[in-house]
Design a protein around this motif. Structure first.
Motif, PDB file in Angstrom:
ATOM      1  N   ALA B  40       6.085  -3.990  -5.596  1.00 33.20           N
ATOM      2  CA  ALA B  40       5.603  -3.878  -4.122  1.00 33.20           C
ATOM      3  C   ALA B  40       5.524  -4.963  -3.327  1.00 33.20           C
ATOM      4  CB  ALA B  40       4.340  -2.677  -4.021  1.00 33.20           C
ATOM      5  N   PHE B  41       4.742  -6.000  -4.072  1.00 35.32           N
ATOM      6  CA  PHE B  41       4.297  -7.316  -3.246  1.00 35.32           C
ATOM      7  C   PHE B  41       5.689  -7.944  -2.939  1.00 35.32           C
ATOM      8  CE2 PHE B  41      -0.165  -7.174  -4.657  1.00 35.32           C
ATOM      9  CZ  PHE B  41      -0.810  -7.677  -3.497  1.00 35.32           C
ATOM     10  N   LEU B  42       6.687  -8.000  -3.902  1.00 37.15           N
ATOM     11  CA  LEU B  42       7.740  -8.648  -3.335  1.00 37.15           C
ATOM     12  C   LEU B  42       8.400  -7.937  -2.385  1.00 37.15           C
ATOM     13  CD1 LEU B  42       9.284  -9.674  -7.045  1.00 37.15           C
ATOM     14  CD2 LEU B  42       8.051 -11.216  -5.156  1.00 37.15           C
ATOM     15  N   LEU B 120       3.737  -3.750   7.466  1.00 38.37           N
ATOM     16  CA  LEU B 120       4.498  -4.581   6.205  1.00 38.37           C
ATOM     17  C   LEU B 120       3.659  -4.440   4.838  1.00 38.37           C
ATOM     18  CD1 LEU B 120       5.054  -7.967   8.276  1.00 38.37           C
ATOM     19  CD2 LEU B 120       6.704  -6.196   7.586  1.00 38.37           C
ATOM     20  N   THR B 121       2.424  -3.894   5.076  1.00 35.85           N
ATOM     21  CA  THR B 121       1.816  -3.732   3.626  1.00 35.85           C
ATOM     22  C   THR B 121       2.081  -2.347   3.298  1.00 35.85           C
ATOM     23  OG1 THR B 121      -0.229  -3.404   5.245  1.00 35.85           O
ATOM     24  CG2 THR B 121      -0.046  -5.499   4.133  1.00 35.85           C
ATOM     25  N   TYR B 122       2.879  -1.670   3.961  1.00 34.59           N
ATOM     26  CA  TYR B 122       3.012  -0.219   3.761  1.00 34.59           C
ATOM     27  C   TYR B 122       3.671  -0.172   2.261  1.00 34.59           C
ATOM     28  CZ  TYR B 122       5.294   4.185   3.423  1.00 34.59           C
ATOM     29  OH  TYR B 122       5.721   5.594   3.150  1.00 34.59           O
ATOM     30  N   PRO B 123       4.559  -0.921   1.637  1.00 32.63           N
ATOM     31  CA  PRO B 123       4.840  -0.935   0.416  1.00 32.63           C
ATOM     32  C   PRO B 123       3.682  -0.887  -0.603  1.00 32.63           C
ATOM     33  CG  PRO B 123       6.319  -2.466   1.551  1.00 32.63           C
ATOM     34  CD  PRO B 123       5.190  -1.984   2.354  1.00 32.63           C
ATOM     35  N   ILE B 124       2.616  -1.755  -0.426  1.00 36.08           N
ATOM     36  CA  ILE B 124       1.668  -1.790  -1.331  1.00 36.08           C
ATOM     37  C   ILE B 124       0.556  -0.705  -1.152  1.00 36.08           C
ATOM     38  CG2 ILE B 124      -0.394  -3.308  -1.910  1.00 36.08           C
ATOM     39  CD1 ILE B 124       1.373  -5.640  -0.901  1.00 36.08           C
ATOM     40  N   GLU B 125       0.220  -0.455   0.178  1.00 39.37           N
ATOM     41  CA  GLU B 125      -0.570   0.835   0.434  1.00 39.37           C
ATOM     42  C   GLU B 125       0.026   2.039  -0.149  1.00 39.37           C
ATOM     43  OE1 GLU B 125      -1.835   0.743   4.524  1.00 39.37           O
ATOM     44  OE2 GLU B 125      -3.486   2.528   3.883  1.00 39.37           O
ATOM     45  N   LYS B 126       1.236   2.383   0.008  1.00 37.88           N
ATOM     46  CA  LYS B 126       1.785   3.611  -0.552  1.00 37.88           C
ATOM     47  C   LYS B 126       1.774   3.546  -1.978  1.00 37.88           C
ATOM     48  CE  LYS B 126       5.927   3.449  -2.010  1.00 37.88           C
ATOM     49  NZ  LYS B 126       7.237   3.163  -1.910  1.00 37.88           N
ATOM     50  N   GLU B 127       1.766   2.727  -2.554  1.00 39.16           N
ATOM     51  CA  GLU B 127       1.729   2.491  -4.242  1.00 39.16           C
ATOM     52  C   GLU B 127       0.354   3.110  -4.575  1.00 39.16           C
ATOM     53  OE1 GLU B 127       3.729   1.939  -6.849  1.00 39.16           O
ATOM     54  OE2 GLU B 127       5.264   1.951  -5.114  1.00 39.16           O
ATOM     55  N   TYR B 128      -0.554   2.644  -3.990  1.00 34.20           N
ATOM     56  CA  TYR B 128      -1.930   3.193  -4.525  1.00 34.20           C
ATOM     57  C   TYR B 128      -2.419   4.375  -3.710  1.00 34.20           C
ATOM     58  CZ  TYR B 128      -2.899  -1.607  -6.257  1.00 34.20           C
ATOM     59  OH  TYR B 128      -2.714  -2.845  -6.891  1.00 34.20           O
ATOM     60  N   PHE B 129      -2.231   4.730  -2.481  1.00 32.04           N
ATOM     61  CA  PHE B 129      -2.693   6.008  -1.832  1.00 32.04           C
ATOM     62  C   PHE B 129      -1.654   6.865  -1.548  1.00 32.04           C
ATOM     63  CE2 PHE B 129      -5.461   2.017  -0.989  1.00 32.04           C
ATOM     64  CZ  PHE B 129      -6.737   2.798  -1.339  1.00 32.04           C
ATOM     65  N   GLY B 130      -0.709   6.790  -1.743  1.00 32.43           N
ATOM     66  CA  GLY B 130       0.717   7.687  -1.306  1.00 32.43           C
ATOM     67  C   GLY B 130       0.999   7.697   0.119  1.00 32.43           C
ATOM     68  N   HIS B 131       1.966   8.096   0.348  1.00 32.55           N
ATOM     69  CA  HIS B 131       2.903   7.970   1.486  1.00 32.55           C
ATOM     70  C   HIS B 131       1.665   8.640   2.914  1.00 32.55           C
ATOM     71  CE1 HIS B 131       6.777   7.126   0.570  1.00 32.55           C
ATOM     72  NE2 HIS B 131       6.654   7.998  -0.515  1.00 32.55           N
ATOM     73  N   LYS B 132       1.210   9.760   2.695  1.00 31.47           N
ATOM     74  CA  LYS B 132       0.652  10.835   3.549  1.00 31.47           C
ATOM     75  C   LYS B 132      -0.589  10.091   4.078  1.00 31.47           C
ATOM     76  CE  LYS B 132      -1.543  14.926   3.841  1.00 31.47           C
ATOM     77  NZ  LYS B 132      -2.370  15.793   3.331  1.00 31.47           N
ATOM     78  N   VAL B 133      -1.382   9.511   2.969  1.00 37.05           N
ATOM     79  CA  VAL B 133      -2.596   8.898   3.404  1.00 37.05           C
ATOM     80  C   VAL B 133      -2.493   7.655   4.153  1.00 37.05           C
ATOM     81  CG1 VAL B 133      -4.866   7.852   2.278  1.00 37.05           C
ATOM     82  CG2 VAL B 133      -3.922  10.033   1.545  1.00 37.05           C
ATOM     83  N   THR B 134      -1.428   6.790   3.633  1.00 42.87           N
ATOM     84  CA  THR B 134      -1.232   5.563   4.187  1.00 42.87           C
ATOM     85  C   THR B 134      -0.796   5.700   5.669  1.00 42.87           C
ATOM     86  OG1 THR B 134      -0.162   4.678   2.348  1.00 42.87           O
ATOM     87  CG2 THR B 134       0.244   3.497   3.916  1.00 42.87           C
ATOM     88  N   LEU B 135       0.023   6.636   5.913  1.00 42.55           N
ATOM     89  CA  LEU B 135       0.257   7.094   7.412  1.00 42.55           C
ATOM     90  C   LEU B 135      -0.901   7.394   8.198  1.00 42.55           C
ATOM     91  CD1 LEU B 135       3.681   8.782   7.222  1.00 42.55           C
ATOM     92  CD2 LEU B 135       3.305   6.638   8.057  1.00 42.55           C
ATOM     93  N   ILE B 136      -1.749   8.208   7.639  1.00 39.27           N
ATOM     94  CA  ILE B 136      -2.951   8.676   8.249  1.00 39.27           C
ATOM     95  C   ILE B 136      -3.849   7.631   8.432  1.00 39.27           C
ATOM     96  CG2 ILE B 136      -5.035  10.110   8.523  1.00 39.27           C
ATOM     97  CD1 ILE B 136      -3.500  12.260   6.426  1.00 39.27           C
TER      98      ILE B 136
END
Lengths: 173, 160
Positions: B40-42, B120-136
């Protein structure tokens, strides 16, 4: 084709593009490659330390301690701790996510986790000093007074909403 | 930054002195967690490298410096959300923009979204919190940034 293969293909294409850009002296590609390296080096200054600290946190800090200060019973002080912790953090949001995740697994409640993440964006101390000196202290004070309460309120709303729906943070989901 | 190395080093030594096995366990956790999130960082770095090429500082400064307040805020929100910039670049840049006459509320929209909204940090945030929560979370942050910009505008006499 599954998702994992697609990711590998995209990554491979990206790196091949960079490598060939350097071989063929293709300037946009070289610039992108240099950006990648610059940011990689920047992150390597922070990430290993951050993850070592997370590892130490996982083995040394007791669950009860986290629950007491960041958990359901922590009350308003939990948010204060979250903001203070955020103030001393380094890097950017990308460092706060793994930290938040570890805190959550040790019993911190969701609303405090979200407060911590957003606060680590807006009130890291070194960054704030920078801001105040370049843009002005009045600007910084207004920004703090407006954004922090909003961050706390929205985190509580989001935390409650997710708790009601039995949401659980899952690494690698 | 050196402090981070010093503190981390000191804590590892202290931990090692207190309990060898626990320290080894901690470092194993470190390694495992790091390995897991590395792709995810890469991904984030690859996105960052492309965005920084497509939207360099000069472009941001050009657009924010040559628009009216309200389109300025929208552009600032957009640039702040899609780019990533360390504070030691973002704030001097903001200082320069202010001197050029860019309103405080535009600067505020830019720096606040830069700090809180992470495309840009979406790939990382998504790994931990999932798509939905990241978007919210990012949506809420965007909204907060706009409110902050508005209040800044009121206090600096730029709204009316």
């Amino acid at each position: 084709m599954n998702k994992k293969n697609l990711k590998i293909i995209v990554f491979t294409a990206y790196f091949l593009f960079i490598i060939f850009s350097f071989i063929l002296n293709f300037n946009p590609g070289k610039e992108i490659g240099n950006n990648f390296l610059d940011f990689l080096l920047d992150m390597l200054k922070i990430l290993p330390c951050a993850f070592i600290l997370i590892g130490l946190f996982e083995v040394w800090v007791k669950r009860e301690t986290v629950e007491k200060h960041f958990g359901d019973e922590s009350g308003i002080r939990g948010y204060l701790w979250g903001i203070l912790l955020a103030g001393t953090s380094v890097g950017g949001l990308y460092v706060s996510f793994p930290v938040a995740y570890s805190l959550y697994n040790k019993g911190a409640k969701l609303s405090i986790i979200f407060t911590y993440i957003s606060a680590s964006g807006i009130c890291r101390i070194p960054m704030t000093i920078f801001e105040a000196s370049f843009i002005g202290i009045k600007f910084t004070i207004i920004r703090f007074l407006v954004s922090l309460p909003l961050v706390i309120i929205s985190s509580i709303l989001l935390g409650n909403y997710l708790t009601k729906r039995n949401y659980e943070i899952a690494e690698g989901k | 930054m050196q402090y981070l190395f010093l503190i981390t080093g000191a804590l590892v030594l202290l931990s090692f002195w207190a309990d060898r096995d626990k320290t080894v366990k901690a470092l194993k956790i470190t390694f495992k967690k790091f390995k897991k999130i590395l792709p995810a960082f890469l991904a984030m770095l690859a996105l960052v490298s492309i965005i920084l090429f497509a939207v360099p500082d000069q472009v941001i400064s050009h657009y924010l410096g040559s628009s009216n307040k309200f389109s300025g805020i929208i552009l600032a929100t957009f640039f702040g959300s899609i780019t990533m910039m360390p504070g030691f670049i973002a704030f001097p840049l903001s200082g320069i923009l202010l001197q050029k006459g860019v309103p405080y509320m535009v600067i505020s929209a830019f720096t606040t979204t830069l700090m809180m909204v992470g495309v840009l940090t979406y790939p990382i945030e998504k790994e931990y919190f999932g798509h939905k929560v990241t978007l919210i979370r990012n949506g809420i942050s965007l909204l907060i940034a706009l409110i902050v910009a508005l209040v800044i505008g009121i206090f600096f006499g730029e709204v009316l």
